[in-house]
Scaffold this motif. Structure first.
Motif, PDB file in Angstrom:
ATOM      1  N   LEU A 208      53.403  77.092   0.255  1.00 47.08           N
ATOM      2  CA  LEU A 208      52.117  76.795  -0.396  1.00 47.08           C
ATOM      3  C   LEU A 208      50.941  77.303   0.421  1.00 47.08           C
ATOM      4  O   LEU A 208      49.993  77.883  -0.123  1.00 47.08           O
ATOM      5  CB  LEU A 208      51.990  75.280  -0.617  1.00 47.08           C
ATOM      6  CG  LEU A 208      50.649  74.805  -1.199  1.00 47.08           C
ATOM      7  CD1 LEU A 208      50.433  75.401  -2.584  1.00 47.08           C
ATOM      8  CD2 LEU A 208      50.610  73.283  -1.242  1.00 47.08           C
ATOM      9  N   LEU A 209      50.975  77.101   1.727  1.00 44.84           N
ATOM     10  CA  LEU A 209      49.876  77.539   2.576  1.00 44.84           C
ATOM     11  C   LEU A 209      49.697  79.049   2.492  1.00 44.84           C
ATOM     12  O   LEU A 209      48.563  79.551   2.403  1.00 44.84           O
ATOM     13  CB  LEU A 209      50.135  77.116   4.027  1.00 44.84           C
ATOM     14  CG  LEU A 209      49.063  77.517   5.043  1.00 44.84           C
ATOM     15  CD1 LEU A 209      47.724  76.891   4.683  1.00 44.84           C
ATOM     16  CD2 LEU A 209      49.469  77.118   6.462  1.00 44.84           C
ATOM     17  N   THR A 210      50.786  79.784   2.461  1.00 46.34           N
ATOM     18  CA  THR A 210      50.712  81.243   2.370  1.00 46.34           C
ATOM     19  C   THR A 210      50.119  81.669   1.041  1.00 46.34           C
ATOM     20  O   THR A 210      49.285  82.580   0.973  1.00 46.34           O
ATOM     21  CB  THR A 210      52.110  81.852   2.535  1.00 46.34           C
ATOM     22  OG1 THR A 210      52.665  81.406   3.785  1.00 46.34           O
ATOM     23  CG2 THR A 210      52.037  83.371   2.529  1.00 46.34           C
ATOM     24  N   ILE A 379      36.115  75.667  18.262  1.00 45.52           N
ATOM     25  CA  ILE A 379      37.308  74.940  17.801  1.00 45.52           C
ATOM     26  C   ILE A 379      37.522  75.155  16.304  1.00 45.52           C
ATOM     27  O   ILE A 379      38.653  75.365  15.851  1.00 45.52           O
ATOM     28  CB  ILE A 379      37.170  73.442  18.128  1.00 45.52           C
ATOM     29  CG1 ILE A 379      37.256  73.226  19.646  1.00 45.52           C
ATOM     30  CG2 ILE A 379      38.243  72.629  17.413  1.00 45.52           C
ATOM     31  CD1 ILE A 379      36.961  71.818  20.076  1.00 45.52           C
ATOM     32  N   ALA A 380      36.417  75.099  15.524  1.00 48.89           N
ATOM     33  CA  ALA A 380      36.541  75.321  14.083  1.00 48.89           C
ATOM     34  C   ALA A 380      37.053  76.730  13.781  1.00 48.89           C
ATOM     35  O   ALA A 380      37.931  76.927  12.931  1.00 48.89           O
ATOM     36  CB  ALA A 380      35.194  75.088  13.400  1.00 48.89           C
ATOM     37  N   MET A 381      36.522  77.705  14.499  1.00 45.84           N
ATOM     38  CA  MET A 381      36.989  79.085  14.304  1.00 45.84           C
ATOM     39  C   MET A 381      38.454  79.214  14.698  1.00 45.84           C
ATOM     40  O   MET A 381      39.247  79.863  13.995  1.00 45.84           O
ATOM     41  CB  MET A 381      36.127  80.037  15.142  1.00 45.84           C
ATOM     42  CG  MET A 381      36.539  81.490  15.036  1.00 45.84           C
ATOM     43  SD  MET A 381      35.521  82.561  16.064  1.00 45.84           S
ATOM     44  CE  MET A 381      36.349  84.127  15.813  1.00 45.84           C
ATOM     45  N   VAL A 385      41.584  80.400  12.248  1.00 45.18           N
ATOM     46  CA  VAL A 385      42.472  81.499  12.626  1.00 45.18           C
ATOM     47  C   VAL A 385      43.909  81.013  12.743  1.00 45.18           C
ATOM     48  O   VAL A 385      44.863  81.712  12.341  1.00 45.18           O
ATOM     49  CB  VAL A 385      41.991  82.140  13.944  1.00 45.18           C
ATOM     50  CG1 VAL A 385      43.007  83.166  14.442  1.00 45.18           C
ATOM     51  CG2 VAL A 385      40.620  82.791  13.758  1.00 45.18           C
ATOM     52  N   ALA A 386      44.091  79.803  13.261  1.00 43.71           N
ATOM     53  CA  ALA A 386      45.444  79.252  13.383  1.00 43.71           C
ATOM     54  C   ALA A 386      46.080  79.060  12.010  1.00 43.71           C
ATOM     55  O   ALA A 386      47.290  79.323  11.826  1.00 43.71           O
ATOM     56  CB  ALA A 386      45.398  77.923  14.133  1.00 43.71           C
ATOM     57  N   ILE A 388      45.422  80.837   9.344  1.00 45.53           N
ATOM     58  CA  ILE A 388      45.765  82.177   8.842  1.00 45.53           C
ATOM     59  C   ILE A 388      47.046  82.682   9.489  1.00 45.53           C
ATOM     60  O   ILE A 388      47.943  83.206   8.815  1.00 45.53           O
ATOM     61  CB  ILE A 388      44.598  83.143   9.098  1.00 45.53           C
ATOM     62  CG1 ILE A 388      43.360  82.716   8.292  1.00 45.53           C
ATOM     63  CG2 ILE A 388      44.982  84.571   8.743  1.00 45.53           C
ATOM     64  CD1 ILE A 388      42.112  83.528   8.594  1.00 45.53           C
ATOM     65  N   VAL A 389      47.148  82.520  10.794  1.00 47.96           N
ATOM     66  CA  VAL A 389      48.359  82.966  11.501  1.00 47.96           C
ATOM     67  C   VAL A 389      49.576  82.185  11.027  1.00 47.96           C
ATOM     68  O   VAL A 389      50.671  82.743  10.823  1.00 47.96           O
ATOM     69  CB  VAL A 389      48.153  82.826  13.019  1.00 47.96           C
ATOM     70  CG1 VAL A 389      49.472  83.104  13.759  1.00 47.96           C
ATOM     71  CG2 VAL A 389      47.056  83.763  13.504  1.00 47.96           C
ATOM     72  N   LEU A 390      49.400  80.885  10.827  1.00 44.33           N
ATOM     73  CA  LEU A 390      50.517  80.065  10.364  1.00 44.33           C
ATOM     74  C   LEU A 390      50.965  80.469   8.969  1.00 44.33           C
ATOM     75  O   LEU A 390      52.175  80.481   8.663  1.00 44.33           O
ATOM     76  CB  LEU A 390      50.105  78.590  10.376  1.00 44.33           C
ATOM     77  CG  LEU A 390      51.197  77.568  10.022  1.00 44.33           C
ATOM     78  CD1 LEU A 390      52.365  77.678  11.000  1.00 44.33           C
ATOM     79  CD2 LEU A 390      50.632  76.155  10.011  1.00 44.33           C
ATOM     80  N   SER A 391      50.015  80.834   8.112  1.00 42.89           N
ATOM     81  CA  SER A 391      50.386  81.280   6.765  1.00 42.89           C
ATOM     82  C   SER A 391      51.205  82.565   6.807  1.00 42.89           C
ATOM     83  O   SER A 391      51.987  82.848   5.896  1.00 42.89           O
ATOM     84  CB  SER A 391      49.126  81.493   5.919  1.00 42.89           C
ATOM     85  OG  SER A 391      48.391  82.612   6.382  1.00 42.89           O
ATOM     86  N   ILE A 392      51.014  83.377   7.844  1.00 45.42           N
ATOM     87  CA  ILE A 392      51.793  84.604   8.006  1.00 45.42           C
ATOM     88  C   ILE A 392      53.159  84.304   8.623  1.00 45.42           C
ATOM     89  O   ILE A 392      54.182  84.898   8.258  1.00 45.42           O
ATOM     90  CB  ILE A 392      51.017  85.613   8.869  1.00 45.42           C
ATOM     91  CG1 ILE A 392      49.713  86.017   8.158  1.00 45.42           C
ATOM     92  CG2 ILE A 392      51.857  86.840   9.185  1.00 45.42           C
ATOM     93  CD1 ILE A 392      48.802  86.890   8.999  1.00 45.42           C
ATOM     94  N   LEU A 393      53.201  83.367   9.556  1.00 48.82           N
ATOM     95  CA  LEU A 393      54.451  83.056  10.246  1.00 48.82           C
ATOM     96  C   LEU A 393      55.433  82.271   9.384  1.00 48.82           C
ATOM     97  O   LEU A 393      56.649  82.416   9.540  1.00 48.82           O
ATOM     98  CB  LEU A 393      54.151  82.271  11.529  1.00 48.82           C
ATOM     99  CG  LEU A 393      53.469  83.042  12.665  1.00 48.82           C
ATOM    100  CD1 LEU A 393      53.198  82.122  13.838  1.00 48.82           C
ATOM    101  CD2 LEU A 393      54.335  84.229  13.109  1.00 48.82           C
TER     102      LEU A 393
END
Length: 405
Positions: A208-210, A379-381, A385-386, A388-393
């Motif tokens: 779902l996140l992806t 921290i918000a940025m 980014v985390a 986005i990276v997690l959606s790819i991983l």
């Protein structure tokens, strides 16, 4: 009986132009004083037409706040040891900017013609504000122009210092936030589509996140122009709406009620008003006229209306502290110190102390806020980014689990 053109300040604090018939200039000034007008300039009416070309010239430039502050400090130093005409000529000669020399030369020409300094400054009203000229005029009338110019220079330098702190407090977080938005937008538009499209051939349902990140990425890549257009339309609608006084007043009141921003605006306005009034009281300028002139420089409609109500209350015979208390939008410390100054006959001193305290409080608050806001934005940025990276991983981990099975 001759006719004279005049520029004066009405009890409401507004500029008033007109003509008056009198035998002499002194008689005209006496008549204007009887009308309770604060006289800035009186001259023969036929001379007024000669100023039209300069007022209509398209190459006129004005002094910036920084240039006005520098001019005031230079003038305050030089007029203590030399005549005004010589001081202005010296300042004009050493100025490196042509438009500054042009403005000062215009004032210098007025002095050579026999005008007072405040009257000569009236030829460049956008460079020398009404409040500024009123204080210069009060100094000329009382014979204490060097002292008044010194106080004006201190006032402008202090205001410039506070303005610089406000800009610093706003600019740094704003730049950091804009940079974070640009980085995230670049990741969503250019990086995510290239990486995630590799998973289209998997034949498996993506997490779902992806899918959410992919949807946002697709929207930004194809409809970024619609997003910018919508933001532009909203800004235009808001700008048009704020031109209506009731909407602007409601918006300014909402800003003042905002927990943090409202207090900052209130304290900044109170500090500026206290500093200006302290200078004007020390310069022997009438308090009511000083308040009326100061109110015109306030942009927040709620604070401006409160300032106007204070003027009316004092005109009705009330005290400054009582009027501040009834307004209900000024810090209690300012009200208390104003009352103490009135009772002790040291209103200018107490107002200056109130301004010092409010400015120190603003400095302390902004220092703490900046020290907390910078890591909060980072921290918000990092969190975005985390995600986005997690959606790819997640699809990669899903593919590995399927391969291992």
């Amino acid at each position: 009986m001759a006719e004279f053109a005049y520029l004066a300040i009405a009890p409401s604090g507004k500029e008033q132009h007109g003509r008056i018939a009198a035998d002499t200039i002194e008689a005209a000034k006496a008549e204007l004083d009887r009308r309770k007008l604060f006289v800035m300039r009186v001259k023969p009416a036929e001379a007024r037409a000669s100023t039209v070309p300069s007022l209509l010239s398209f190459d006129r430039k004005t002094l910036s706040g920084k240039e006005l502050t520098l001019f005031t400090r230079q003038a305050a130093t030089l007029i203590q040891v030399s005549p005004i005409e010589e001081a202005l000529r010296t300042i004009a000669r050493q100025s490196e900017k042509p438009h500054v020399r042009k403005v000062i030369d215009r004032v210098h020409a007025g002095i050579v013609e026999g005008r007072r300094l405040a009257e000569a400054m009236g030829s460049a009203p956008k460079s020398f504000p009404l409040l500024y000229r009123a204080m210069v005029s009060a100094g000329e009338r009382s014979g204490s122009l060097p002292l008044i110019m010194e106080r004006l220079a201190d006032l402008l330098e202090r205001q410039a210092e506070m303005r610089g702190k406000v800009i610093t407090a706003i600019a740094y977080p704003l730049i950091l936030a804009v940079f974070a938005i640009v980085v995230v937008a670049a990741l969503m538009v250019f990086v995510v589509p290239k990486v995630v499209e590799q998973f289209d051939t998997m034949g498996q349902t993506l997490p779902l996140l992806t899918r959410v990140v992919m949807g946002l990425s697709t929207f930004l890549a194809h409809w970024w122009w619609a997003l910018l257009l919508g933001l532009g339309l909203l800004a235009a609608i808001a700008w048009r709406a704020l031109r209506h006084e009731p909407i602007r007043y409601a918006a300014d009141r909402a800003v003042l009620r905002t927990p943090v921003i409202g207090r900052l605006l209130r304290d900044l306005h109170a500090a500026r008003m206290a500093r200006t009034l302290a200078t004007m009281v020390a310069s022997r300028l009438p308090l009511m006229e000083g308040l009326a002139l100061t109110a015109q420089t306030v942009h927040n409609r709620v604070l401006r209306r409160a300032s106007d109500e204070i003027v009316e209350a004092i005109r009705g015979g009330g005290s400054l502290s009582a009027a501040l208390r009834r307004a209900g939008v000024f810090p209690p410390l300012l009200v208390y110190l104003a009352a103490s100054g009135e009772s002790a006959g040291q209103l200018d001193t107490m107002l200056a102390r109130a301004a010092d305290y409010l400015e120190r409080e603003f400095d302390a608050f902004t220092s703490v806020a900046l020290s907390m806001l910078e890591p909060a934005i980072i921290i918000a940025m990092g969190a975005i980014v985390a995600v986005i990276v997690l959606s790819i991983l997640l699809p990669i981990l899903q593919l590995q689990s399927l391969t291992g099975a």
